[in-house]
Design an enzyme around this catalytic site. Structure first.
Site, PDB file in Angstrom:
ATOM      1  N   HIS A 168       0.816  -1.217   0.000  1.00 39.21           N
ATOM      2  CA  HIS A 168       0.000   0.000   0.000  1.00 39.21           C
ATOM      3  C   HIS A 168       0.852   1.271   0.000  1.00 39.21           C
ATOM      4  O   HIS A 168       0.347   2.354  -0.283  1.00 39.21           O
ATOM      5  CB  HIS A 168      -0.989  -0.013   1.179  1.00 39.21           C
ATOM      6  CG  HIS A 168      -0.383   0.267   2.515  1.00 39.21           C
ATOM      7  ND1 HIS A 168      -0.101  -0.729   3.440  1.00 39.21           N
ATOM      8  CD2 HIS A 168      -0.004   1.428   3.104  1.00 39.21           C
ATOM      9  CE1 HIS A 168       0.415  -0.177   4.521  1.00 39.21           C
ATOM     10  NE2 HIS A 168       0.482   1.132   4.347  1.00 39.21           N
ATOM     11  N   ASP A 188       0.137  -7.687   1.540  1.00 38.32           N
ATOM     12  CA  ASP A 188       0.506  -6.264   1.567  1.00 38.32           C
ATOM     13  C   ASP A 188       2.017  -6.081   1.535  1.00 38.32           C
ATOM     14  O   ASP A 188       2.568  -5.238   2.235  1.00 38.32           O
ATOM     15  CB  ASP A 188      -0.094  -5.569   2.802  1.00 38.32           C
ATOM     16  CG  ASP A 188      -0.004  -4.052   2.719  1.00 38.32           C
ATOM     17  OD1 ASP A 188       0.054  -3.530   1.597  1.00 38.32           O
ATOM     18  OD2 ASP A 188       0.033  -3.402   3.773  1.00 38.32           O
ATOM     19  N   SER A 200       4.802   2.607   7.685  1.00 43.43           N
ATOM     20  CA  SER A 200       4.430   1.399   6.940  1.00 43.43           C
ATOM     21  C   SER A 200       5.586   0.896   6.094  1.00 43.43           C
ATOM     22  O   SER A 200       6.244   1.669   5.391  1.00 43.43           O
ATOM     23  CB  SER A 200       3.235   1.686   6.041  1.00 43.43           C
ATOM     24  OG  SER A 200       2.069   1.917   6.790  1.00 43.43           O
TER      25      SER A 200
END
Length: 278
Positions: free
Chosen positions: A84, A114, A191
Protein backbone atom coordinates in the site's frame (compact mmCIF):
# COMPACT_ATOMS: atom_id res chain seq x y z
CA UNK A 1 51.39 15.21 34.01
CA UNK A 2 51.29 11.95 32.07
CA UNK A 3 51.07 9.95 35.30
CA UNK A 4 48.33 12.26 36.63
CA UNK A 5 46.29 11.83 33.47
CA UNK A 6 46.52 8.05 33.76
CA UNK A 7 45.45 8.17 37.40
CA UNK A 8 42.49 10.48 36.66
CA UNK A 9 41.33 8.26 33.80
CA UNK A 10 41.64 5.17 35.97
CA UNK A 11 39.57 6.80 38.71
CA UNK A 12 36.92 7.89 36.22
CA UNK A 13 37.67 11.59 36.71
CA UNK A 14 38.87 12.24 33.17
CA UNK A 15 36.83 12.03 29.96
CA UNK A 16 37.24 8.90 27.82
CA UNK A 17 38.61 9.20 24.29
CA UNK A 18 36.39 10.95 21.72
CA UNK A 19 33.65 8.69 20.34
CA UNK A 20 33.70 6.29 23.28
CA UNK A 21 30.57 6.32 25.43
CA UNK A 22 30.25 2.91 27.10
CA UNK A 23 27.61 4.06 29.59
CA UNK A 24 25.34 5.32 26.78
CA UNK A 25 25.92 2.40 24.40
CA UNK A 26 22.84 0.52 25.55
CA UNK A 27 21.35 -2.58 23.86
CA UNK A 28 18.73 -0.35 22.24
CA UNK A 29 21.36 2.04 20.87
CA UNK A 30 23.38 -0.90 19.52
CA UNK A 31 20.30 -2.45 17.89
CA UNK A 32 19.34 0.81 16.19
CA UNK A 33 22.90 1.34 14.99
CA UNK A 34 22.88 -2.18 13.56
CA UNK A 35 19.59 -1.83 11.69
CA UNK A 36 19.52 1.84 10.63
CA UNK A 37 21.86 1.68 7.59
CA UNK A 38 19.53 -0.87 5.95
CA UNK A 39 16.36 1.19 6.46
CA UNK A 40 15.25 3.55 3.68
CA UNK A 41 12.69 6.30 3.43
CA UNK A 42 10.17 6.17 0.61
CA UNK A 43 8.28 9.10 -0.87
CA UNK A 44 6.03 9.35 -3.88
CA UNK A 45 3.00 10.98 -5.40
CA UNK A 46 -0.26 9.27 -6.12
CA UNK A 47 -3.64 10.25 -7.51
CA UNK A 48 -6.67 10.05 -5.21
CA UNK A 49 -10.32 10.66 -5.99
CA UNK A 50 -12.25 13.09 -3.82
CA UNK A 51 -15.82 14.33 -3.85
CA UNK A 52 -16.22 17.68 -5.58
CA UNK A 53 -18.89 18.88 -3.18
CA UNK A 54 -21.52 19.02 -5.92
CA UNK A 55 -24.76 17.09 -5.98
CA UNK A 56 -24.40 13.68 -7.52
CA UNK A 57 -21.45 11.38 -8.01
CA UNK A 58 -19.05 13.96 -9.41
CA UNK A 59 -15.49 13.37 -8.18
CA UNK A 60 -12.17 15.01 -8.79
CA UNK A 61 -8.68 13.55 -8.88
CA UNK A 62 -5.81 15.24 -7.10
CA UNK A 63 -2.16 14.44 -6.49
CA UNK A 64 -1.07 13.83 -2.89
CA UNK A 65 2.31 13.09 -1.35
CA UNK A 66 2.76 9.61 0.07
CA UNK A 67 5.43 8.34 2.41
CA UNK A 68 6.60 5.07 3.82
CA UNK A 69 9.60 3.00 4.83
CA UNK A 70 11.50 0.06 3.41
CA UNK A 71 14.32 -2.33 4.25
CA UNK A 72 17.20 -3.39 2.04
CA UNK A 73 17.04 -7.16 1.55
CA UNK A 74 19.65 -7.50 -1.20
CA UNK A 75 22.88 -5.54 -1.62
CA UNK A 76 22.08 -4.98 -5.31
CA UNK A 77 19.28 -2.56 -4.44
CA UNK A 78 16.23 -4.72 -3.74
CA UNK A 79 14.02 -3.17 -1.07
CA UNK A 80 11.01 -4.61 0.75
CA UNK A 81 8.05 -2.47 1.80
CA UNK A 82 4.27 -2.59 2.09
CA UNK A 83 2.29 -2.82 -1.12
CA UNK A 84 0.00 0.00 0.00
CA UNK A 85 3.03 2.31 0.26
CA UNK A 86 3.81 2.06 -3.48
CA UNK A 87 0.42 1.17 -4.96
CA UNK A 88 -0.61 3.80 -7.49
CA UNK A 89 2.54 5.87 -6.96
CA UNK A 90 3.70 7.59 -10.14
CA UNK A 91 7.28 8.14 -8.99
CA UNK A 92 8.95 6.26 -6.12
CA UNK A 93 11.83 8.15 -4.48
CA UNK A 94 14.08 6.24 -2.10
CA UNK A 95 16.47 7.95 0.33
CA UNK A 96 19.21 5.95 2.04
CA UNK A 97 20.63 6.57 5.50
CA UNK A 98 23.57 8.46 3.94
CA UNK A 99 21.07 10.83 2.23
CA UNK A 100 21.67 9.44 -1.27
CA UNK A 101 18.39 9.49 -3.23
CA UNK A 102 17.30 7.20 -6.06
CA UNK A 103 14.25 6.64 -8.23
CA UNK A 104 12.90 3.13 -7.71
CA UNK A 105 10.69 0.89 -9.80
CA UNK A 106 8.15 -1.63 -8.60
CA UNK A 107 9.76 -5.05 -9.06
CA UNK A 108 7.01 -7.37 -7.82
CA UNK A 109 4.29 -7.49 -5.20
CA UNK A 110 1.84 -9.67 -3.29
CA UNK A 111 -1.37 -7.80 -2.48
CA UNK A 112 -2.88 -10.40 -0.08
CA UNK A 113 0.04 -9.98 2.34
CA UNK A 114 0.51 -6.26 1.57
CA UNK A 115 4.13 -6.77 0.55
CA UNK A 116 6.07 -5.32 -2.36
CA UNK A 117 9.64 -5.38 -3.64
CA UNK A 118 11.08 -2.30 -5.31
CA UNK A 119 14.44 -1.93 -7.03
CA UNK A 120 16.96 0.90 -7.23
CA UNK A 121 19.99 0.87 -9.52
CA UNK A 122 23.18 1.33 -7.51
CA UNK A 123 26.87 1.15 -8.33
CA UNK A 124 27.89 -0.02 -4.87
CA UNK A 125 26.76 -2.81 -2.56
CA UNK A 126 24.19 -1.70 0.00
CA UNK A 127 23.99 -2.85 3.64
CA UNK A 128 21.46 -5.66 4.03
CA UNK A 129 19.15 -5.91 7.03
CA UNK A 130 19.70 -8.77 9.45
CA UNK A 131 16.78 -11.17 9.68
CA UNK A 132 15.58 -12.78 12.89
CA UNK A 133 12.63 -15.11 13.24
CA UNK A 134 9.14 -14.58 14.53
CA UNK A 135 8.29 -18.13 15.52
CA UNK A 136 9.73 -17.78 19.04
CA UNK A 137 8.46 -14.27 19.86
CA UNK A 138 6.76 -13.88 23.22
CA UNK A 139 4.29 -11.30 24.59
CA UNK A 140 6.20 -8.79 26.69
CA UNK A 141 9.36 -9.00 24.58
CA UNK A 142 11.00 -5.65 23.82
CA UNK A 143 10.88 -4.50 20.20
CA UNK A 144 11.92 -1.38 18.30
CA UNK A 145 10.27 0.30 15.32
CA UNK A 146 12.20 2.45 12.87
CA UNK A 147 10.64 4.46 10.09
CA UNK A 148 9.64 7.60 8.25
CA UNK A 149 6.90 8.66 10.69
CA UNK A 150 5.03 11.69 9.33
CA UNK A 151 8.08 12.31 7.14
CA UNK A 152 10.49 12.46 10.09
CA UNK A 153 13.15 10.15 8.73
CA UNK A 154 14.56 7.27 10.79
CA UNK A 155 12.31 7.90 13.79
CA UNK A 156 12.95 5.34 16.56
CA UNK A 157 10.23 4.11 18.91
CA UNK A 158 10.27 1.43 21.59
CA UNK A 159 7.60 -0.99 22.78
CA UNK A 160 6.75 -4.57 23.59
CA UNK A 161 5.03 -7.45 21.87
CA UNK A 162 1.43 -7.05 23.03
CA UNK A 163 0.05 -10.21 21.43
CA UNK A 164 0.65 -12.71 18.63
CA UNK A 165 -1.50 -14.26 15.90
CA UNK A 166 -3.90 -11.34 15.63
CA UNK A 167 -6.44 -11.41 12.79
CA UNK A 168 -7.20 -7.91 11.49
CA UNK A 169 -9.92 -6.87 9.04
CA UNK A 170 -9.24 -3.52 7.37
CA UNK A 171 -12.15 -3.55 4.89
CA UNK A 172 -14.93 -5.74 3.56
CA UNK A 173 -12.53 -7.26 1.05
CA UNK A 174 -9.20 -7.19 2.86
CA UNK A 175 -8.07 -8.88 6.06
CA UNK A 176 -4.78 -10.14 7.47
CA UNK A 177 -4.06 -13.13 9.67
CA UNK A 178 -1.50 -13.97 12.35
CA UNK A 179 -0.13 -10.45 12.76
CA UNK A 180 2.12 -9.30 15.57
CA UNK A 181 0.49 -6.71 17.84
CA UNK A 182 2.80 -4.19 19.46
CA UNK A 183 2.61 -0.90 21.35
CA UNK A 184 5.72 0.56 19.71
CA UNK A 185 4.49 3.87 18.31
CA UNK A 186 3.93 3.73 14.55
CA UNK A 187 2.26 6.43 12.48
CA UNK A 188 1.67 7.27 8.82
CA UNK A 189 5.05 6.86 7.15
CA UNK A 190 6.11 3.88 9.30
CA UNK A 191 4.43 1.40 6.94
CA UNK A 192 6.90 -1.02 5.40
CA UNK A 193 9.53 -0.38 8.06
CA UNK A 194 11.13 -2.87 10.38
CA UNK A 195 10.08 -4.08 13.79
CA UNK A 196 13.27 -5.50 15.24
CA UNK A 197 14.59 -7.05 18.44
CA UNK A 198 17.42 -5.98 20.73
CA UNK A 199 19.90 -7.85 18.54
CA UNK A 200 19.06 -5.58 15.61
CA UNK A 201 17.28 -8.42 13.79
CA UNK A 202 14.02 -7.80 11.97
CA UNK A 203 11.12 -9.82 13.36
CA UNK A 204 8.27 -8.07 11.55
CA UNK A 205 7.26 -5.47 8.95
CA UNK A 206 5.10 -2.67 10.36
CA UNK A 207 1.90 -2.58 8.36
CA UNK A 208 -1.26 -1.42 10.14
CA UNK A 209 -2.40 0.66 13.11
CA UNK A 210 -5.71 0.67 14.95
CA UNK A 211 -6.79 4.27 15.26
CA UNK A 212 -9.88 6.44 15.55
CA UNK A 213 -7.89 9.58 14.78
CA UNK A 214 -5.46 8.44 12.08
CA UNK A 215 -2.57 8.64 14.56
CA UNK A 216 -1.06 6.20 17.01
CA UNK A 217 -3.31 4.90 19.80
CA UNK A 218 -1.15 2.15 21.27
CA UNK A 219 -2.16 -0.69 18.94
CA UNK A 220 0.01 -1.48 15.92
CA UNK A 221 0.34 -4.57 13.77
CA UNK A 222 3.31 -6.07 11.94
CA UNK A 223 3.64 -8.90 9.45
CA UNK A 224 5.74 -11.70 11.01
CA UNK A 225 9.14 -11.95 9.34
CA UNK A 226 8.74 -15.72 8.85
CA UNK A 227 5.70 -15.03 6.65
CA UNK A 228 7.56 -12.21 4.89
CA UNK A 229 10.56 -14.37 4.00
CA UNK A 230 8.35 -17.14 2.65
CA UNK A 231 6.59 -14.63 0.40
CA UNK A 232 9.88 -13.06 -0.69
CA UNK A 233 11.37 -16.45 -1.57
CA UNK A 234 8.41 -17.29 -3.81
CA UNK A 235 8.38 -13.85 -5.44
CA UNK A 236 12.08 -14.18 -6.27
CA UNK A 237 11.67 -17.71 -7.68
CA UNK A 238 8.41 -17.45 -9.63
CA UNK A 239 7.21 -13.85 -9.38
CA UNK A 240 4.04 -14.91 -7.58
CA UNK A 241 2.89 -16.59 -4.38
CA UNK A 242 1.17 -19.99 -4.41
CA UNK A 243 -1.30 -20.63 -1.62
CA UNK A 244 -3.18 -23.67 -0.46
CA UNK A 245 -6.95 -23.74 -0.91
CA UNK A 246 -9.16 -25.77 1.40
CA UNK A 247 -12.40 -25.11 -0.44
CA UNK A 248 -14.35 -24.48 2.75
CA UNK A 249 -15.52 -21.41 4.66
CA UNK A 250 -14.35 -21.56 8.26
CA UNK A 251 -16.08 -19.71 11.08
CA UNK A 252 -14.76 -19.16 14.59
CA UNK A 253 -16.72 -20.91 17.31
CA UNK A 254 -17.92 -18.20 19.70
CA UNK A 255 -19.78 -18.67 22.97
CA UNK A 256 -23.23 -18.69 21.37
CA UNK A 257 -22.24 -21.33 18.84
CA UNK A 258 -20.57 -23.40 21.54
CA UNK A 259 -23.79 -23.42 23.57
CA UNK A 260 -25.88 -24.36 20.52
CA UNK A 261 -23.61 -27.35 19.84
CA UNK A 262 -23.53 -28.37 23.48
CA UNK A 263 -19.83 -27.63 23.93
CA UNK A 264 -18.46 -26.89 27.39
CA UNK A 265 -16.34 -23.99 26.06
CA UNK A 266 -15.78 -22.14 22.77
CA UNK A 267 -13.07 -24.01 20.87
CA UNK A 268 -12.42 -25.48 17.46
CA UNK A 269 -13.65 -24.23 14.12
CA UNK A 270 -16.99 -24.50 12.34
CA UNK A 271 -17.10 -25.49 8.68
CA UNK A 272 -19.82 -23.05 7.66
CA UNK A 273 -19.84 -23.88 3.94
CA UNK A 274 -18.18 -26.19 1.44
CA UNK A 275 -17.37 -24.44 -1.84
CA UNK A 276 -18.53 -25.99 -5.08
CA UNK A 277 -15.86 -27.95 -6.92
CA UNK A 278 -13.62 -28.38 -3.90
Amino acid sequence: LYRCALILLFLGLASPPAGASPLRDTPIVKAVRQAAPSVVNIRGRKSVSTASGRIGNDTRTREVDGMGTGIIIDSRGYILTNYHVVAGVTRINVTLKDRATYVARLFTCDKPTDLAMIKIDVSRPLPVIRFGNSSDLMPGETVIALGNAYGYEHSVTLGIISALNRNVRVSDTQSYKDLIQTDAATNPGNSGGPLFNLDGEVVGINSQIYSNSGGFMGVSFAIPIDVVMEVVAQLKDTGRVSRGWLGVVIQEVNRDLAESFGLERPHGALVARVLEGS
